[in-house]
Design an enzyme around this catalytic site. Structure first.
Site, PDB file in Angstrom:
ATOM      1  N   VAL A  44       1.444  -4.799  -3.577  1.00 31.69           N
ATOM      2  CA  VAL A  44       2.485  -4.784  -2.531  1.00 31.69           C
ATOM      3  C   VAL A  44       3.595  -5.104  -2.987  1.00 31.69           C
ATOM      4  CG1 VAL A  44       2.913  -6.401  -0.426  1.00 31.69           C
ATOM      5  CG2 VAL A  44       0.844  -5.890  -1.056  1.00 31.69           C
ATOM      6  N   HIS A  45       4.615  -4.291  -2.426  1.00 34.59           N
ATOM      7  CA  HIS A  45       6.120  -4.466  -2.696  1.00 34.59           C
ATOM      8  C   HIS A  45       6.861  -3.964  -1.650  1.00 34.59           C
ATOM      9  CE1 HIS A  45       4.932  -0.543  -4.562  1.00 34.59           C
ATOM     10  NE2 HIS A  45       6.266  -0.078  -3.969  1.00 34.59           N
ATOM     11  N   ILE A  46       8.108  -4.471  -1.431  1.00 37.70           N
ATOM     12  CA  ILE A  46       8.881  -4.306  -0.293  1.00 37.70           C
ATOM     13  C   ILE A  46       9.992  -3.798  -1.127  1.00 37.70           C
ATOM     14  CG2 ILE A  46      10.419  -5.177   1.530  1.00 37.70           C
ATOM     15  CD1 ILE A  46       8.542  -7.812   1.623  1.00 37.70           C
TER      16      ILE A  46
END
Length: 149
Positions: A99-101
């Site tokens: 997960v990464h924004i």
């Protein structure tokens, strides 16, 4: 997870231009940025999909995205707006299954350049050492302006 690039950066096995880090997450500059100061907000816990994160960790990540926006503006960068986005899953164009924004600074008139860069950004593998030096300097600048709250 040993083959995850973000986990390897977290563990110090690979270099990363880290802007901020706490006991749950880190903010670092994207090695293949769409625009200058393109940051990634990443949980330290390895999870491939957003649905696997706790509500508290999800909220923390988005709070760090908000603080990243403030740091980019405080640092005096040419920023008028932002794209804040999550590519959640391989079919959604998620290249690293962790997960990464993305927090991508935008300025007026950069739509075409941004679209072209997005499509070709990972093809540019030349000059990584020079790029890393520039990113490390920019990470230091953003870290100086990263708000505590």
């Amino acid at each position: 997870m040993s083959d995850c690039v973000f986990c390897r950066i977290r563990d110090g096995e690979l270099p990363g231009s880290v802007v901020y880090r706490d006991d749950r997450a880190m903010v670092l500059l994207d090695l293949f940025p769409v625009r200058e100061a393109h940051c990634l907000v990443i949980p330290l816990e390895h999870q491939p999909l957003l649905q696997n994160l706790s509500p508290e960790l999800t909220a923390h990540l988005f709070e760090l995205a908000r603080r990243t926006i403030r740091a980019q503006k405080r640092a005096g960068l040419d920023v008028l707006a932002h794209n804040v986005m999550v590519n959640d899953g391989r079919e959604a164009n998620q290249h690293v299954p962790h997960v990464h924004i993305h927090v991508i600074p935008r300025r007026g008139g950069d739509t075409l350049a941004t679209a072209l860069t997005w499509g070709t950004r990972m093809m540019n593998i030349f000059g990584l050492a020079k790029r890393r030096h520039r990113l490390d300097r920019l990470a230091g600048l953003l870290a100086e302006h990263f708000p505590k709250v």
